[in-house]
Write an enzyme that holds these catalytic residues in place. Structure first.
Site, short mmCIF file in Angstrom:
data_model
loop_
_atom_site.label_atom_id
_atom_site.label_comp_id
_atom_site.label_asym_id
_atom_site.label_seq_id
_atom_site.Cartn_x
_atom_site.Cartn_y
_atom_site.Cartn_z
N ASN A 77 0.87 -1.18 0.00
CA ASN A 77 0.00 0.00 0.00
C ASN A 77 0.90 1.23 0.00
OD1 ASN A 77 -1.85 2.02 0.45
ND2 ASN A 77 -2.23 1.47 2.59
N TRP A 78 1.01 1.86 -1.15
CA TRP A 78 1.91 3.01 -1.26
C TRP A 78 1.30 4.28 -0.69
CZ3 TRP A 78 4.12 2.50 -6.96
CH2 TRP A 78 4.87 1.32 -7.04
N LYS A 79 0.05 4.22 -0.28
CA LYS A 79 -0.65 5.39 0.26
C LYS A 79 -0.49 6.58 -0.69
CE LYS A 79 0.39 3.54 4.79
NZ LYS A 79 0.03 3.61 6.18
N GLY A 129 2.08 2.31 10.64
CA GLY A 129 2.98 3.45 10.47
C GLY A 129 3.65 3.90 11.76
N SER A 149 3.30 -2.03 10.43
CA SER A 149 4.75 -1.95 10.68
C SER A 149 5.50 -3.24 10.36
CB SER A 149 5.02 -1.50 12.13
OG SER A 149 4.51 -0.19 12.33
N HIS A 186 -9.56 0.67 4.70
CA HIS A 186 -8.30 0.92 5.41
C HIS A 186 -8.57 1.87 6.58
CE1 HIS A 186 -4.23 2.30 6.27
NE2 HIS A 186 -3.80 1.22 5.62
N GLU A 231 -5.35 -5.35 10.62
CA GLU A 231 -4.42 -4.23 10.80
C GLU A 231 -4.77 -3.48 12.07
OE1 GLU A 231 -2.40 -3.09 6.88
OE2 GLU A 231 -4.09 -1.78 7.17
N GLU A 269 -7.03 4.32 7.69
CA GLU A 269 -6.83 5.75 7.40
C GLU A 269 -8.08 6.33 6.71
OE1 GLU A 269 -3.06 5.48 5.40
OE2 GLU A 269 -2.10 4.94 7.30
N GLY A 325 2.78 -1.19 4.31
CA GLY A 325 2.76 0.23 3.97
C GLY A 325 4.16 0.73 3.72
N GLY A 326 4.76 1.35 4.74
CA GLY A 326 6.06 2.01 4.59
C GLY A 326 7.12 1.16 3.90
#
Ligand code: PEP
Length: 268
Positions: free
Chosen positions: A19-21, A189, A229, A110, A183, A112, A250-251
Site C-alpha cells: 500500500n503506497w498510500k 505506520g 509496521s 483501510h 491491521e 486511514e 505500507g512504509g
C-alpha cells in the site's frame, strides 16, 4: 518456508500487497514497480507462482505502474473504490474505472479511510459489494484502536467490522478472491508491530467469523493478512503463523529490496 503446506494452508496461495498510500508521482511509481519486478523476477519465472504480489499506488499512478508490471506476474491494485459505477460523485473512482486501468485488487476499509474520511462499516459494505459485482478482489481491512485493545475490546471491534462488511452477503454474492487484512490501528505506520501470536489469535478469529458469515469452504480459502509496521526483520513473527497468509505492507513497500524480502518470506 511456511509450515503446514499440506493442510488447509495449501489451499491459500500467500498474498503480499504493498500500500503506497499517497506517495509517488507516476514516473516514480513506475520506477519503483520496475525495481520490485526486478528483485522478484526469479520468483515469477516459476511455473506455479509461489505468492501473489499486488502493488497499490495512488490512483494517479495506476496507469504507469500498470504498464511497468504488465507481463511480470505482479498484480495492480487500488486503494479504494466507490460503490456506484458512475454518476454525480465528484472525486470518486468506480470499479469499472479501476478495471479499465488493469486493476485486479482493491483495498477497502483501510483504517486511514475510516479515521480521516468518515468511512463506516456501512460504506465499506457498499464498496465491497461493488467490488464483488465487478470481480475486483477486495482486501478488506479491519482492526482495533489502541484504546479498544487496552479496554479488551479487540474481539468485539473486529467482529463488528467483519459483520458490518459481510453479513447477509452470503456465499453467492461474496466477493471473488476476498482477502481480509488484520491491521491493528495502533501498529500502522508507528514502527510498533503486533506480536505474531496476538496477530495469529485475531487471524484465527477472523477465519471463524468468515466461516459463520460465508460458510466453511470460503473461510478455508480466504486469505487473512497481517498489516502494521511489517518489516523484513519482523516478518518471521507473522509468516510462521497458521492463519496468516500474507501481509499488507505500507512504509516498507516503498523500498523494493525490503518489500522483496517480505514477499520471499511468504513464497512457498
Ligand atoms: C498500511 O498502510 O496498511 C500499513 C500496514 O502501513 P505500515 O506497514 O507502514 O504500518
Amino acid at each position: 518456508m511456511i509450515p503446514d503446506a499440506t493442510g488447509p494452508r495449501a489451499l491459500r496461495r500467500p498474498l503480499v500487497a504493498g500500500n503506497w498510500k499517497m506517495h509517488g508521482l507516476s514516473a516514480e511509481g513506475a520506477a519503483l514497480a520496475g525495481r520490485v519486478t526486478g528483485v522478484l523476477a526469479d520468483l515469477f519465472s516459476a511455473r506455479d507462482r509461489p505468492v501473489d504480489v499486488v502493488l497499490c499506488p495512488p490512483f494517479t499512478g495506476l496507469q504507469e505502474v500498470g504498464r511497468a508490471v504488465a507481463g511480470s506476474g505482479v498484480f495492480l491494485g487500488a486503494q479504494n473504490v466507490h460503490w456506484e459505477d458512475k454518476g454525480a460523485f465528484t472525486g470518486e473512482i468506480s470499479a469499472p474505472m479501476l478495471l479499465d486501468l488493469g486493476c485486479e485488487y482493491v483495498i477497502i476499509g483501510h483504517s486511514e479511510r475510516r479515521q480521516h474520511f468518515g468511512e463506516t462499516d456501512a460504506s465499506v459494505r457498499r464498496r465491497l459489494a461493488a467490488a464483488a459485482r465487478h470481480n475486483l478482489r477486495p482486501i478488506l481491512c479491519v482492526g482495533e484502536t489502541w484504546e479498544e485493545r487496552e479496554a479488551g475490546r479487540t474481539v468485539e471491534r473486529v467482529t463488528a467490522q467483519l459483520h458490518g462488511a459481510l453479513e447477509g452477503l452470503g456465499r453467492e454474492t461474496a466477493p471473488t478472491g476476498l482477502a481480509v487484512a488484520y491491521e491493528p490501528v495502533w501498529a500502522i505506520g508507528t514502527g510498533r508491530a503486533a506480536r505474531g501470536t496476538d496477530a495469529q489469535e485475531v487471524a484465527a478469529l477472523i477465519r471463524r467469523l468468515l466461516g459463520d458469515l460465508l460458510g466453511p469452504e470460503l473461510a478455508v480459502r480466504t486469505r487473512v493478512l497481517y498489516g502494521g509496521s511489517v518489516k523484513p526483520d519482523n516478518i518471521d513473527e507473522f509468516a510462521g503463523q497458521a492463519d496468516i497468509d500474507g501481509a499488507l505492507v505500507g512504509g516498507a513497500s516503498l523500498d523494493a529490496e525490503a518489500f522483496g524480502a517480505i514477499v520471499r518470506r511468504f513464497a512457498r
